[in-house]
Scaffold this active site. Structure first.
Site, PDB file in Angstrom:
ATOM      1  CG  ASP A  81      -2.184   0.683   1.105  1.00  0.00           C
ATOM      2  OD1 ASP A  81      -2.528   1.054  -0.029  1.00  0.00           O
ATOM      3  OD2 ASP A  81      -2.871   0.865   2.125  1.00  0.00           O
ATOM      4  CG  HIS A  82      -0.864   4.693   0.505  1.00  0.00           C
ATOM      5  ND1 HIS A  82      -1.337   5.766  -0.202  1.00  0.00           N
ATOM      6  CD2 HIS A  82      -1.941   4.098   1.058  1.00  0.00           C
ATOM      7  CE1 HIS A  82      -2.653   5.833  -0.073  1.00  0.00           C
ATOM      8  NE2 HIS A  82      -3.045   4.825   0.678  1.00  0.00           N
ATOM      9  CG  HIS A 178      -5.081   7.027   4.802  1.00  0.00           C
ATOM     10  ND1 HIS A 178      -4.364   7.675   3.832  1.00  0.00           N
ATOM     11  CD2 HIS A 178      -5.548   5.895   4.233  1.00  0.00           C
ATOM     12  CE1 HIS A 178      -4.398   6.962   2.711  1.00  0.00           C
ATOM     13  NE2 HIS A 178      -5.108   5.884   2.914  1.00  0.00           N
ATOM     14  N   GLY A 179      -7.026   7.338   8.977  1.00  0.00           N
ATOM     15  CA  GLY A 179      -6.972   7.676  10.401  1.00  0.00           C
ATOM     16  C   GLY A 179      -8.331   8.149  10.893  1.00  0.00           C
ATOM     17  CG  ASN A 228      -7.687   0.222   0.812  1.00  0.00           C
ATOM     18  OD1 ASN A 228      -8.249  -0.529   0.023  1.00  0.00           O
ATOM     19  ND2 ASN A 228      -6.463   0.671   0.613  1.00  0.00           N
ATOM     20  CB  VAL A 229     -10.651  -1.553   6.833  1.00  0.00           C
ATOM     21  CG1 VAL A 229     -10.839  -1.356   8.338  1.00  0.00           C
ATOM     22  CG2 VAL A 229     -11.967  -1.384   6.093  1.00  0.00           C
TER      23      VAL A 229
HETATM   24  P1  13P Z   1      -8.008   3.755   7.599  1.00  0.00           P
HETATM   25  O1  13P Z   1      -6.763   3.545   8.396  1.00  0.00           O
HETATM   26  O2  13P Z   1      -8.588   5.091   7.798  1.00  0.00           O
HETATM   27  O3  13P Z   1      -8.977   2.640   7.758  1.00  0.00           O
HETATM   28  O4  13P Z   1      -7.552   3.725   6.062  1.00  0.00           O
HETATM   29  C1  13P Z   1      -6.933   2.561   5.585  1.00  0.00           C
HETATM   30  C2  13P Z   1      -6.480   2.732   4.192  1.00  0.00           C
HETATM   31  O5  13P Z   1      -7.067   3.423   3.405  1.00  0.00           O
HETATM   32  C3  13P Z   1      -5.257   2.010   3.791  1.00  0.00           C
HETATM   33  O6  13P Z   1      -4.837   2.377   2.518  1.00  0.00           O
END
Ligand code: 13P
Length: 283
Positions: A81-82, A178-179, A228-229
């Site tokens: 991810d990212h 995110h967060g 995404n979580v």
């Molecule tokens: P959260 O941490 O807000 O659930 O987001 C997760 C996410 O998008 C990972 O790419």
């Protein structure tokens, strides 16, 4: 069994739901995610965060999750991810990632296009695919803080970007973070519908932790096929550890700690998968 990124997304879309993608910091969490996916009979994506991939054994964590995916009864893909450097993309595909999320949203347009195209090219050798981002989803991927939404995805840019890059999926920025949400979450569904109308690319919604169920359902109805979580699972992890720690200390009982984390993860993932399976007519 291992499934490619597009197999997981297309299977979900064909069943009128979205695929869940869950960040796993260790194999205990991944086991919990796969338990829930097997029980629900749906495919799932195991995410490796950029922070854990940067650690000394980061690519080994990804390879371990790939083994768990291979051996799962549920179709499962692994995604880094990212990341925004091509060495990480190369290392992730070599370690068994079925997809990489290449985040060049902070870069000038042409650089974001170039980075994404190069990552798509790197994926070709292993059949790996690329998710990209336009606009800027605010917030840290590993440590939650209360934050306001970043720059929003422009529908016309999304169409041009998709044509030029060959990415398999686009992460939209429509008020999601995110967060923790600093303000009351209010996704921009008009914008999402405009992005959906502008390009056929699969759309993902990051930052699902803390979003009201109604907004997640509406996002699905407007064409999101991947959600995404992470933050929510981190919270569950720490709560499970905190709740049992005093009792386990006497026997140095790490096994019970791991079992508790695995169960807490599976419960949270099961609830999310149930939410993502709810079909709603297009608004
Ligand atoms: P959260 O941490 O807000 O659930 O987001 C997760 C996410 O998008 C990972 O790419």
């Amino acid at each position: 069994m291992f499934a490619t990124f597009t197999e997981v997304l297309e299977q979900a879309a064909s069943e009128g739901r979205a695929a869940g993608a869950f960040t796993c910091y260790d194999s205990t969490q991944a086991a919990g995610v796969l338990d829930a996916a097997e029980d629900a009979g749906v495919g799932v994506i195991l995410l490796v965060s950029p922070g854990s991939f940067r650690l000394r054994r980061g690519p080994d964590l990804l390879a371990a999750l790939r083994t768990l995916a291979d051996r799962s009864a549920a179709p499962a893909c692994v995604q880094l991810d990212h990341v925004s450097d091509l060495d990480a993309v190369r290392a992730a595909f070599a370690a068994g990632a079925g997809a990489v999320m290449v985040d060049g949203s902070h870069l000038p347009w042409e650089h974001n296009v170039g980075l994404t195209r190069a990552a798509v090219e790197l994926g070709r050798a292993t059949g790996g695919q690329v998710e990209s981002e336009l606009g800027g989803i605010a917030g840290d991927e590993d440590v939650a803080e209360a934050i306001a939404a970043g720059a929003l995805t422009d529908p016309e840019e999304a169409a041009r970007f998709t044509e030029r890059t060959g990415a398999a999926c686009l992460a939209v920025s429509i008020g999601n973070v995110h967060g923790h949400y600093r303000d009351e979450p209010a996704l921009d569904f008009e914008r999402l519908a405009a992005v959906r109308a502008a390009t056929p690319i699969a759309l993902s919604l990051h930052g699902a932790s803390g979003l009201p169920a109604e907004q997640v359902r509406r996002a699905l109805a407007e064409g999101v096929v991947k959600v995404n979580v992470n933050t929510e699972l981190r919270g569950r992890y720490l709560a499970a550890v905190g709740a049992g720690l005093d009792g386990w200390r006497a026997g140095s009982d790490v096994q019970s700690l791991a079992t508790s984390v695995r169960q807490a993860t599976a419960e949270a993932v099961a609830a999310t998968l149930a939410l993502l399976a709810v079909q709603m007519k297009r608004a």
